[in-house]
Write an enzyme that holds these catalytic residues in place. Structure first.
Site, PDB file in Angstrom:
ATOM      1  N   GLY A  16       0.842  -1.204   0.000  1.00 23.54           N
ATOM      2  CA  GLY A  16       0.000   0.000   0.000  1.00 23.54           C
ATOM      3  C   GLY A  16       0.872   1.248   0.000  1.00 23.54           C
ATOM      4  O   GLY A  16       0.547   2.255   0.622  1.00 23.54           O
ATOM      5  N   GLY A  19      -0.544   4.798  -0.925  1.00 20.88           N
ATOM      6  CA  GLY A  19      -1.673   5.344  -0.159  1.00 20.88           C
ATOM      7  C   GLY A  19      -1.253   6.489   0.754  1.00 20.88           C
ATOM      8  O   GLY A  19      -0.099   6.937   0.735  1.00 20.88           O
ATOM      9  N   GLN A  20      -2.193   6.937   1.573  1.00 23.23           N
ATOM     10  CA  GLN A  20      -1.940   8.123   2.410  1.00 23.23           C
ATOM     11  C   GLN A  20      -0.744   7.915   3.338  1.00 23.23           C
ATOM     12  O   GLN A  20       0.129   8.771   3.434  1.00 23.23           O
ATOM     13  CB  GLN A  20      -3.193   8.459   3.247  1.00 23.23           C
ATOM     14  CG  GLN A  20      -3.074   9.816   3.946  1.00 23.23           C
ATOM     15  CD  GLN A  20      -4.020   9.976   5.141  1.00 23.23           C
ATOM     16  OE1 GLN A  20      -4.648   9.028   5.599  1.00 23.23           O
ATOM     17  NE2 GLN A  20      -4.116  11.189   5.655  1.00 23.23           N
ATOM     18  N   ILE A  43      -0.739  -1.925  -5.994  1.00 22.61           N
ATOM     19  CA  ILE A  43      -1.633  -2.724  -6.841  1.00 22.61           C
ATOM     20  C   ILE A  43      -1.798  -2.006  -8.182  1.00 22.61           C
ATOM     21  O   ILE A  43      -1.702  -0.769  -8.239  1.00 22.61           O
ATOM     22  CB  ILE A  43      -3.018  -2.973  -6.185  1.00 22.61           C
ATOM     23  CG1 ILE A  43      -3.620  -1.661  -5.677  1.00 22.61           C
ATOM     24  CG2 ILE A  43      -2.929  -4.011  -5.075  1.00 22.61           C
ATOM     25  CD1 ILE A  43      -5.080  -1.781  -5.272  1.00 22.61           C
ATOM     26  N   TYR A 151     -15.452  -1.982   8.860  1.00 20.11           N
ATOM     27  CA  TYR A 151     -14.063  -1.557   9.065  1.00 20.11           C
ATOM     28  C   TYR A 151     -13.622  -1.922  10.487  1.00 20.11           C
ATOM     29  O   TYR A 151     -12.559  -2.527  10.700  1.00 20.11           O
ATOM     30  CB  TYR A 151     -13.977  -0.047   8.848  1.00 20.11           C
ATOM     31  CG  TYR A 151     -12.617   0.564   9.001  1.00 20.11           C
ATOM     32  CD1 TYR A 151     -11.605   0.305   8.081  1.00 20.11           C
ATOM     33  CD2 TYR A 151     -12.334   1.443  10.045  1.00 20.11           C
ATOM     34  CE1 TYR A 151     -10.354   0.901   8.202  1.00 20.11           C
ATOM     35  CE2 TYR A 151     -11.094   2.047  10.174  1.00 20.11           C
ATOM     36  CZ  TYR A 151     -10.107   1.759   9.249  1.00 20.11           C
ATOM     37  OH  TYR A 151      -8.870   2.351   9.370  1.00 20.11           O
ATOM     38  N   LYS A 155     -10.827  -4.524  11.970  1.00 20.07           N
ATOM     39  CA  LYS A 155      -9.702  -4.035  12.779  1.00 20.07           C
ATOM     40  C   LYS A 155      -9.567  -4.838  14.088  1.00 20.07           C
ATOM     41  O   LYS A 155      -8.464  -5.164  14.505  1.00 20.07           O
ATOM     42  CB  LYS A 155      -9.850  -2.533  13.058  1.00 20.07           C
ATOM     43  CG  LYS A 155      -9.585  -1.673  11.829  1.00 20.07           C
ATOM     44  CD  LYS A 155      -8.178  -1.877  11.297  1.00 20.07           C
ATOM     45  CE  LYS A 155      -7.889  -1.169  10.014  1.00 20.07           C
ATOM     46  NZ  LYS A 155      -6.617  -1.563   9.379  1.00 20.07           N
TER      47      LYS A 155
HETATM   48  C1  AKB Z   1     -11.097   6.288   8.774  1.00 24.57           C
HETATM   49  O1  AKB Z   1     -11.665   7.362   9.005  1.00 24.57           O
HETATM   50  O2  AKB Z   1     -11.671   5.307   8.301  1.00 24.57           O
HETATM   51  C2  AKB Z   1      -9.639   6.163   9.133  1.00 24.57           C
HETATM   52  C3  AKB Z   1      -9.464   5.676  10.527  1.00 24.57           C
HETATM   53  C4  AKB Z   1      -9.683   6.559  11.665  1.00 24.57           C
HETATM   54  O3  AKB Z   1      -9.121   4.547  10.727  1.00 24.57           O
HETATM   55  N1  AKB Z   1      -9.007   7.427   8.955  1.00 24.57           N
END
Ligand code: AKB
Length: 329
Positions: A16, A19-20, A43, A151, A155
């Site tokens: 990655g 990415g940022q 990628i 998400y 995590k």
């Molecule tokens: C998001 O906003 O999804 C990310 C994070 C806080 O993990 N920047």
């Protein structure tokens, strides 16, 4: 398993890398760790360009392709993998199956290749690993983690799977829970905290900013130089001091939209803002902590941020103005 304290990071794979976080982390390690080889993993469609491409090797590294990962790790004798492949929170809500595939199946591939090749692995977690039942203020290191977003689910599972590989196989997995990251090199894409980056771009360009997060919504935020320092310092930390591994709370500032707009207006008084709250992002933001307690990171590997909201804002505006004046914004 690494048992003695030494800086072992030498041959690094950043997955990655465009990415940022990856775009800045790859360059920082190349510049600052003498003798290191840093492979920029990407990628197709997100190829490295310019200095990132010219300053070191680059390889296609899709986390879902275990054979390709194994080939890169063996060919470059990789000792440290930064696994930054992820769909951020708002996008992951739109594409939950893809998020699971990248974040979980991808992680399993990386942990397996690390186990077979004795590599250390850093896979970031996030404030997104917490949920509405988590204590909101001074969120402790060890507490309730029942996120409601895909998400967040990935995590928490990342933290657990990374710890599992450490305890069962001795794979040197380490991680931090990143707050929203504010940076001026590469824009984030599809996160809940992105507004705190985008408002700086709008301010410098003199454009109206449309804010998707409601006033009064506090979230932890951090300036990218501190985040990069954390990612490197943790991987170089003395393992005998680490009580935790996956994953450490780290914090530097917490604010709500009106506070960051007021801070920017100290330097750019004409900043114009209108609210158009995005229900998906707002629901995620409301379920996240207001501010984390990072005392374990401070005690176990001397974590300490450098930037506060004022020094970050001055640096952000300075860097973005330079880019704007060079027609590069
Ligand atoms: C998001 O906003 O999804 C990310 C994070 C806080 O993990 N920047």
């Amino acid at each position: 398993m690494r048992t003695t304290f030494e800086i072992t990071m030498k041959n690094v794979l950043v997955i990655g890398s465009t990415g940022q976080i990856g775009s800045e982390l790859t360059m920082k390690i190349r510049r600052e760790i003498p003798g290191s080889t840093v492979v920029a993993g990407y990628i197709p469609g997100a190829e490295p360009k310019g200095e990132l491409l010219e300053s070191g090797p680059a390889e296609i590294a899709d986390v879902r392709d275990a054979a390709a990962l194994a080939d890169i790790v063996k060919r470059y004798r990789i000792d440290t993998i930064y696994n930054l492949a992820a769909l951020l929170s708002a996008v992951a809500e739109r594409k939950p199956l893809l998020a699971w595939d990248i974040q979980m199946n991808g992680l399993l591939n990386i942990l397996e290749v690390a186990r077979e090749n004795n590599a250390a692995v850093f896979t970031p977690s996030s404030i997104g690993s917490f949920g509405p039942e988590t204590p909101r203020v001074g969120t402790p290191q060890d507490t309730i983690q029942r996120p409601r977003s895909m998400y967040g689910v990935t995590k928490v599972a990342t933290e657990l799977l990374s710890d599992y590989y450490f305890h069962k196989y001795g794979v040197d997995t380490r991680s931090v829970r990143f707050p929203g990251l504010i940076s001026n090199v590469t824009l984030p894409g599809g996160g809940t905290t992105d507004y705190a980056v985008e408002v700086y771009y709008a301010a410098v360009k003199g454009e109206e900013f449309v804010c998707p997060i409601a006033p009064g919504t506090y979230m932890d935020m951090m300036y990218m130089p501190d985040a990069l320092k954390a990612a490197i310092d943790l991987m170089n930390a003395d393992p005998s001091r680490l009580i935790h591994r996956n994953s450490f709370n780290i914090a530097s500032m917490s604010f709500e939209p009106e506070q960051i707009f007021a801070k920017i207006r100290e330097y750019i008084p004409g900043l114009r803002v209108r609210y158009e709250v995005d229900p998906v992002r707002q629901a995620i933001a409301t379920s996240w902590p207001d501010s984390m307690d990072d005392s374990c990171a401070r005690a176990e590997w001397d974590w300490k941020p450098v930037y506060d909201m004022d020094s970050m804002t001055r640096d952000m505006i300075d860097c973005l103005r330079k880019r704007y004046n060079n027609n590069n914004l």
